[in-house]
Write a protein that holds these residues in place. Structure first.
Motif, PDB file in Angstrom:
ATOM      1  N   PRO A  24       0.878  -1.302  -0.176  1.00  0.00           N
ATOM      2  CA  PRO A  24       0.039  -0.040  -0.020  1.00  0.00           C
ATOM      3  C   PRO A  24       0.718   1.360   0.073  1.00  0.00           C
ATOM      4  CG  PRO A  24       0.007  -1.018   2.084  1.00  0.00           C
ATOM      5  CD  PRO A  24       0.909  -1.973   1.386  1.00  0.00           C
TER       6      PRO A  24
ATOM      7  N   CYS B  93      -7.316  -3.131   8.750  1.00  0.00           N
ATOM      8  CA  CYS B  93      -6.544  -3.665   8.695  1.00  0.00           C
ATOM      9  C   CYS B  93      -5.970  -4.944   9.442  1.00  0.00           C
ATOM     10  CB  CYS B  93      -5.251  -2.964   8.645  1.00  0.00           C
ATOM     11  SG  CYS B  93      -3.509  -3.778   8.848  1.00  0.00           S
TER      12      CYS B  93
ATOM     13  N   ALA C 268      -1.203  -3.009  11.019  1.00  0.00           N
ATOM     14  CA  ALA C 268      -0.140  -2.463  10.520  1.00  0.00           C
ATOM     15  C   ALA C 268      -0.148  -0.735  10.234  1.00  0.00           C
ATOM     16  CB  ALA C 268       0.146  -2.942   8.981  1.00  0.00           C
ATOM     17  N   ILE C 269      -1.489  -0.373  10.491  1.00  0.00           N
ATOM     18  CA  ILE C 269      -1.489   1.115  10.362  1.00  0.00           C
ATOM     19  C   ILE C 269      -1.814   1.837  11.669  1.00  0.00           C
ATOM     20  CG2 ILE C 269      -3.107   2.695   9.338  1.00  0.00           C
ATOM     21  CD1 ILE C 269      -3.630   0.636   7.202  1.00  0.00           C
TER      22      ILE C 269
ATOM     23  N   VAL D 117       1.659   3.355   7.541  1.00  0.00           N
ATOM     24  CA  VAL D 117       1.874   2.034   7.300  1.00  0.00           C
ATOM     25  C   VAL D 117       3.043   1.520   7.984  1.00  0.00           C
ATOM     26  CG1 VAL D 117       1.848  -0.170   5.729  1.00  0.00           C
ATOM     27  CG2 VAL D 117       0.348   1.987   5.175  1.00  0.00           C
TER      28      VAL D 117
ATOM     29  N   CYS E 280       2.865  -5.205   7.691  1.00  0.00           N
ATOM     30  CA  CYS E 280       1.892  -5.225   6.410  1.00  0.00           C
ATOM     31  C   CYS E 280       2.163  -6.554   5.490  1.00  0.00           C
ATOM     32  CB  CYS E 280       2.100  -3.959   5.727  1.00  0.00           C
ATOM     33  SG  CYS E 280       1.086  -3.918   3.969  1.00  0.00           S
ATOM     34  N   LYS E 281       1.178  -7.105   5.354  1.00  0.00           N
ATOM     35  CA  LYS E 281       1.023  -8.406   4.614  1.00  0.00           C
ATOM     36  C   LYS E 281       0.945  -8.083   3.062  1.00  0.00           C
ATOM     37  CE  LYS E 281      -3.145 -10.639   5.773  1.00  0.00           C
ATOM     38  NZ  LYS E 281      -3.928 -11.896   6.530  1.00  0.00           N
TER      39      LYS E 281
ATOM     40  N   CYS F 188      -2.309  -7.187   1.972  1.00  0.00           N
ATOM     41  CA  CYS F 188      -3.680  -7.814   1.431  1.00  0.00           C
ATOM     42  C   CYS F 188      -4.444  -6.804   0.632  1.00  0.00           C
ATOM     43  CB  CYS F 188      -4.460  -8.058   2.599  1.00  0.00           C
ATOM     44  SG  CYS F 188      -4.765  -6.880   3.708  1.00  0.00           S
ATOM     45  N   GLY F 189      -4.274  -5.381   0.942  1.00  0.00           N
ATOM     46  CA  GLY F 189      -5.094  -4.471   0.144  1.00  0.00           C
ATOM     47  C   GLY F 189      -6.283  -3.928   0.475  1.00  0.00           C
TER      48      GLY F 189
ATOM     49  N   CYS G 234      -7.033  -2.124   3.023  1.00  0.00           N
ATOM     50  CA  CYS G 234      -6.950  -0.645   3.387  1.00  0.00           C
ATOM     51  C   CYS G 234      -7.399  -0.017   2.256  1.00  0.00           C
ATOM     52  CB  CYS G 234      -5.682  -0.391   4.024  1.00  0.00           C
ATOM     53  SG  CYS G 234      -4.233  -0.701   2.949  1.00  0.00           S
TER      54      CYS G 234
ATOM     55  N   MET H  35      -2.248   0.496  -4.580  1.00  0.00           N
ATOM     56  CA  MET H  35      -1.517  -0.956  -4.014  1.00  0.00           C
ATOM     57  C   MET H  35      -0.616  -0.941  -5.274  1.00  0.00           C
ATOM     58  SD  MET H  35      -2.680  -1.997  -1.170  1.00  0.00           S
ATOM     59  CE  MET H  35      -1.607  -3.644  -1.126  1.00  0.00           C
TER      60      MET H  35
HETATM   61  S1  SF4 Z   1      -2.161  -3.829   2.786  1.00  0.00           S
HETATM   62 FE1  SF4 Z   1      -3.452  -5.334   4.307  1.00  0.00          FE
HETATM   63  S2  SF4 Z   1      -1.961  -5.442   5.734  1.00  0.00           S
HETATM   64 FE2  SF4 Z   1      -0.877  -3.838   4.572  1.00  0.00          FE
HETATM   65  S3  SF4 Z   1      -1.657  -1.827   5.648  1.00  0.00           S
HETATM   66 FE3  SF4 Z   1      -3.288  -2.519   4.300  1.00  0.00          FE
HETATM   67  S4  SF4 Z   1      -4.750  -3.683   5.128  1.00  0.00           S
HETATM   68 FE4  SF4 Z   1      -2.857  -3.709   6.573  1.00  0.00          FE
END
Ligand code: SF4
Ligand code: SF4
Lengths: 391, 268
Positions: B210, B227, B231-232, B241, B246-247, B249-250, B252, B263
């Protein structure tokens, strides 16, 4: 038409219920049973299976609803795992006491975690249910169909569990033959309860119902009749197993136990469920090395085939019993029952116990080879200790 | 009997992959067993699944410990998971990796075939679900199963458009996978710590990351609430972030009402 499909164990269970044309399904989801009732829900929703599918609010009701449907004369099915089975405990006594041939799939899950052992079913061992254990998905499908025929037999009229290890079977996919519906229909005709609990009962039906509920008689008689039915079930299980073989070309030992490579052996091991499956490989390897040890798979835990073990025990010098369970403060349950079966023999083999696979602990081929080797040492007269091992 | 181990991450379809392979091989007269390993089902977490291929019913019910073949669905997984553990000498590794195989950090008496399955999946499916691409690569590199059987099974699994898209991923990877090369001369990357279940550093799970446009962030805290990895954080009314947590996942980005989070693909 018969056909094959690569499917998971839970789907094989759902197919058994479908091919048996169950009329009533009560379901409450619990891991690792959940997908069994999901498959069935799909089959009912798509019209493939004409059954009443009832979502209940817990396992106690799942059992009670199945009991009620069976009492009214319907072919009833439910399925559960681990703690869900514990929650059914009380009504399970009612189902067997009322002599209602409900069939239930138990997808083993330990009472101490998510992974499988037989503690869930063993906690129900005295509820008066027939309990048949399976080692692979084909056996789940086949045993599921046989379970209805055994349960509904006039000489038996007892509810029946067919069981398999959760995870190891429930989610593993392997080829399974799906029998043709016409053949299953011919093998297993529709359930016709002689004594349905419906308004306007005939006198005979009323008398039987009264007896089943223990009204106006020797209060102990119900227990005694049920024990007699369990004894009779041994014969019925063997017959149904043979008849299944005639129709479908598969049978599971004599229905109660299966001897695997037990000709000319000095010892054998005993195992239930998926451990028996893995044990076949261990026996193959050991026999290839000239070791004289075989496997007896225990398929019918209830009724317990004591006569079979007495006969088999007379042929060997040692038996190694693997228990995926424990009666805390006492020990391995099948270990004790097998020892007790041998008591009347003039010359008794040594019996060793092994606890393995509890809480889903992996049982590898090498573990079973080790069990076999210890058992063989006992057969050769060596004083092996301890008598009971944790593998 | 041939034994295969699949390594992937939750969401990449390792379990579906072994099932499809089991069905396809069954069409070719093989007996199969597809075993998933279920743990904590967390999207992005390392997962394994196993496949056994035999000529008759397979009795072993334990897991696969000494595979003949290892399939790796994720390019960064091998940094934290010892993917070659127990692999037989001379065994084959089929790996999702966008660069030449000798840069993958895999060494030992094995053979390695690589394919950019993430790139192919993004092209064919628009999502980084690499399982069907890796099946194509597996078919070509191992020679154990025909493309036709896999295609047939895929279309049974996903009739219609989804099936067509997966078919494209399968075929493209079948064409693009490199021939297996001997990696016995390559120094394997040093022993890495195994990824811990409770480890907070999940940055190697990411395929996308992100990126925050502070100017557009109105501080509504939605990303912060949604999230799944916590992670935020919010500082001075703006989202921030923590990339080690942060893994990718998208979620957010999906939830942000102002489009402040986009992303972007990670480069390996
Ligand atoms: S991408 Fe997923 S893990 Fe990373 S900050 Fe956004 S919600 Fe959290
Ligand atoms: S959701 Fe978007 S606007 Fe709201 S705090 Fe997060 S980044 Fe800012």
């Amino acid at each position: 038409m018969r056909r094959w499909e690569v499917m998971v164990g839970n789907k094989a269970i759902a197919y058994a219920a479908k091919l048996a044309r169950v009329q009533f399904i009560s379901a409450y989801p619990i891991t690792p049973q959940t997908s069994v009732v999901e498959y069935l829900a799909e089959m009912v929703a798509s019209g493939e299976l004409d059954a009443e599918f009832v979502n209940v609010e817990g396992e106690l009701t799942a059992q009670t609803a199945a009991l009620g449907a069976s009492a009214a004369g319907a072919r009833a099915f439910t399925a559960t795992s681990g703690p869900g089975l514990l929650y059914m405990h009380h009504p399970m006594h009612m189902t067997s006491g009322g002599r209602f041939p409900v069939v239930m799939a138990v997808i083993h899950r330990s009472v101490k975690g998510m992974q499988p052992d037989h503690s869930d079913m063993m906690a129900q061992r005295d509820t008066g249910w027939i309990m048949l254990e399976c080692e692979n998905s084909q056996e789940l499908l086949d045993t599921g169909i046989m379970a209805f025929k055994i349960a509904e037999d006039e000489r038996v009229r007892l509810p029946t569990i067919f069981a398999g290890d959760g995870y190891i079977l429930s989610y593993t996919a392997e080829p399974v033959e799906i029998p043709a519906q016409e053949d299953v229909d011919a093998f297993l005709p529709p359930y016709r309860s002689k004594y349905p609990l419906l308004p306007g009962l005939a006198d005979e039906a009323r008398r039987v119902q009264m007896e089943q509920w223990g009204i106006g008689q020797d209060p102990q008689l119900r227990w005694r009749r049920q024990q007699e039915a369990m004894e009779a079930a041994k014969m019925v299980i063997r017959e149904v197993n043979e008849e299944f073989y005639k129709w479908f070309g598969r049978r599971y030992g004599n229905g109660l136990v299966e001897e695997y490579r037990c000709e000319d052996v000095e010892a054998f091991i005993v195992a239930m469920g998926t451990i028996a499956s893995t044990a076949r490989t261990a026996i193959d390897r050991l026999q290839a090395r000239g070791k004289k040890i075989g496997l007896v798979k225990l398929k019918s835990f209830r009724p317990f085939p004591s006569e079979e073990f007495k006969r088999l025990g007379a042929m060997v010098k040692a038996i190694g019993v693997i228990d995926r369970n424990i009666s805390l403060g006492s020990g391995g349950i099948t270990f004790q029952e097998i020892r007790s079966s041998l008591y009347d023999l003039d010359e008794r083999p040594r019996v060793l116990g092994f606890h393995a696979g509890l809480c889903g602990k992996e049982v590898r081929v090498g573990d079973i080879e080790m069990i076999c080797e210890k058992t063989l040492r006992a057969a050769e007269g060596e004083e092996v200790t301890p008598l009971v091992d944790w593998v | 009997m041939i034994e295969v181990r699949f390594h992937g991450r939750g969401g990449q379809g390792a379990v579906t992959a072994v099932r499809i392979l089991a069905s396809a091989l069954y069409l070719e007269g093989k007996y199969t067993q597809a075993i998933p390993m279920y743990g904590t089902e967390r999207r992005g977490a390392p997962v394994v699944a196993f496949l056994r291929i035999g000529e008759s019913r397979i009795n072993e019910r334990d897991l696969v410990h000494n595979p003949d073949i290892v399939v790796v669905l994720d390019p960064l997984l091998s940094r934290t998971v010892p993917v070659t553990d127990g692999l037989k000498e001379g065994g084959l590794i089929v790996m999702n990796f966008p660069k030449p195989g000798n840069e993958a950090g895999i060494g030992g008496r094995f053979r390695l075939a690589t394919v950019d399955a993430t790139g192919i999946a993004l092209e064919a499916l628009g999502r980084p679900i690499t399982n069907t691409a890796m099946l194509g690569a597996f078919a070509k590199a191992s020679g154990l199963v025909s493309l036709e059987s896999l295609e047939k099974t895929l279309l049974e699994q996903w009739p219609g458009r989804l099936g067509e898209m997966n078919l494209r991923a399968l075929r493209t990877a079948y064409e693009r996978v490199t021939p297996p090369v001997d990696v016995s001369g390559i120094q394997a990357l040093g022993k890495r710590p195994q990824e811990e279940i409770f480890s907070r550093d999940v940055s190697s799970w990411r395929i996308f990351k992100p990126q925050l446009d502070e100017g557009r962030c109105v501080g509504c805290r939605r990303c912060y609430i949604y999230c799944p990895e916590v992670a935020i954080s919010m500082t001075q009314g703006k989202a921030r972030v923590d990339y080690s947590s942060c893994k990718g996942c998208g979620i957010c980005g999906e939830e942000c009402p102002t489009g402040a989070i986009s992303m972007i693909q990670e480069v390996l």
